[in-house]
Design an enzyme around this catalytic site. Structure first.
Site, PDB file in Angstrom:
ATOM      1  N   SER A 119     -15.119  -1.290  -0.907  1.00 12.08           N
ATOM      2  CA  SER A 119     -13.744  -1.567  -0.542  1.00 12.08           C
ATOM      3  C   SER A 119     -12.796  -1.074  -1.623  1.00 12.08           C
ATOM      4  O   SER A 119     -13.212  -0.666  -2.703  1.00 12.08           O
ATOM      5  CB  SER A 119     -13.545  -3.078  -0.344  1.00 12.08           C
ATOM      6  OG  SER A 119     -14.569  -3.615   0.466  1.00 12.08           O
ATOM      7  N   HIS A 124       1.645   0.857  -4.331  1.00  6.85           N
ATOM      8  CA  HIS A 124       2.606   1.849  -4.806  1.00  6.85           C
ATOM      9  C   HIS A 124       4.012   1.280  -4.633  1.00  6.85           C
ATOM     10  O   HIS A 124       4.288   0.604  -3.636  1.00  6.85           O
ATOM     11  CB  HIS A 124       2.497   3.166  -4.024  1.00  6.85           C
ATOM     12  CG  HIS A 124       1.142   3.784  -4.055  1.00  6.85           C
ATOM     13  ND1 HIS A 124       0.763   4.706  -5.005  1.00  6.85           N
ATOM     14  CD2 HIS A 124       0.065   3.600  -3.259  1.00  6.85           C
ATOM     15  CE1 HIS A 124      -0.488   5.070  -4.779  1.00  6.85           C
ATOM     16  NE2 HIS A 124      -0.932   4.410  -3.734  1.00  6.85           N
ATOM     17  N   CYS A 147     -15.138  -3.827   3.486  1.00  6.01           N
ATOM     18  CA  CYS A 147     -16.301  -3.760   4.376  1.00  6.01           C
ATOM     19  C   CYS A 147     -17.160  -4.997   4.112  1.00  6.01           C
ATOM     20  O   CYS A 147     -17.153  -5.552   3.023  1.00  6.01           O
ATOM     21  CB  CYS A 147     -17.122  -2.505   4.122  1.00  6.01           C
ATOM     22  SG  CYS A 147     -16.296  -0.972   4.580  1.00  6.01           S
TER      23      CYS A 147
END
Length: 273
Positions: A119, A124, A147
């Protein structure tokens, strides 16, 4: 809020991929050129890559994962980012005081990236303003992909509370399939009706919210916009009571127009309105 339901008896590894994409917008009124520069400087200091990294580390702990690698970056003149690579069960690199050996200084923006073995988390920031509008906007994009058994929904309320959020756009999707012990395909491993079901009721009360969900495709979309504008919270280095009543009303209208356009994703108002 809903939980993730009872545990499923699966055959082998849980191959479902769950992705939470989270965009928040903070709007501010900064009239003079100096106020606009000061606002951008404030955002760069308040949400630098170190703080973004700490937020991602908290998220990692909340979803029950471990950090494998961290990358983060502050940019000039504005912005930051961070990324973390995480694993579901194996302990990895500690968050505090650790940076990837590959970190490099870049001249534009701020990033933090974290790598997980199954994962990842990324964030940002995008501070921006236009000198003709007197409105400055700060946007944060966060992606949490997992996951296995872990899910990014566990960290949703924390993420909302970590930023000053006037508008939020949240997407959640589940991809792939896994199998139970009898070999039957499972395309979802938890109950899901709406992203709003995983947001604290007190938070929801403060926002207008709208859903667009494609249940058969396991795609969920929620948009939220703050209901009440308390003008003082949107002024930078200015006391609202020093302004004339008409000026306070005009600024509030400008802020609401900006929010409505961001929320709707289109230019609703002409420059002459």
């Amino acid at each position: 809020m809903l939980g993730l339901g009872k545990k499923l008896s699966l055959y082998g590894f849980n191959n479902l991929t769950k992705t939470l994409s989270f965009n928040i917008y903070d709007v501010c009124y900064a009239k003079s050129e100096r106020e606009q520069r000061d606002y951008i400087h404030y955002i760069n200091e308040q949400y630098n890559s170190e703080r973004l990294k700490n937020i991602l580390c908290d998220v990692t702990e909340m979803i029950g994962a471990h950090v494998l690698n961290i990358a983060m970056q502050d940019y000039e003149p504005q912005g930051a980012s961070a990324t973390i690579l995480i694993s579901e069960g194996l302990p990895g690199e500690e968050c505090e005081g650790r940076r990837s050996a590959g970190d490099v200084n870049i001249t534009n923006g701020r990033d933090v990236v974290a790598h997980l073995d199954k994962s990842h988390l990324t964030v940002h920031t995008y501070p921006e303003y236009h000198p003709d509008t007197s409105i400055a906007t700060f946007r944060v994009d966060i992606d949490v992909g997992t996951c296995g058994k872990i899910t990014p929904l566990n960290a949703l309320n924390y993420l909302i509370g970590s930023f000053d959020s006037d508008i939020m756009t949240i997407d959640y999707r589940v991809r792939g399939f896994t199998r139970d012990v009898d070999g039957t395909k499972l395309f979802m491993d938890h109950d899901m009706t709406s992203i709003q079901d995983y947001i604290d009721e007190e938070t929801l009360h403060r926002y207008d919210a709208a859903d667009i969900n494609l249940y058969e495709a396991n795609i969920f979309h929620t948009k939220m916009m703050i209901k009440e504008i308390v003008l003082q919270n949107y002024l930078f280095n200015v006391d609202a009571y020093e302004l004339l009543p008409r000026e306070r009303l005009d600024i509030t209208d400008s802020l609401r127009r900006e929010m409505i356009e961001i929320f709707s994703g289109r230019n609703v108002f002409s420059k002459n309105n």
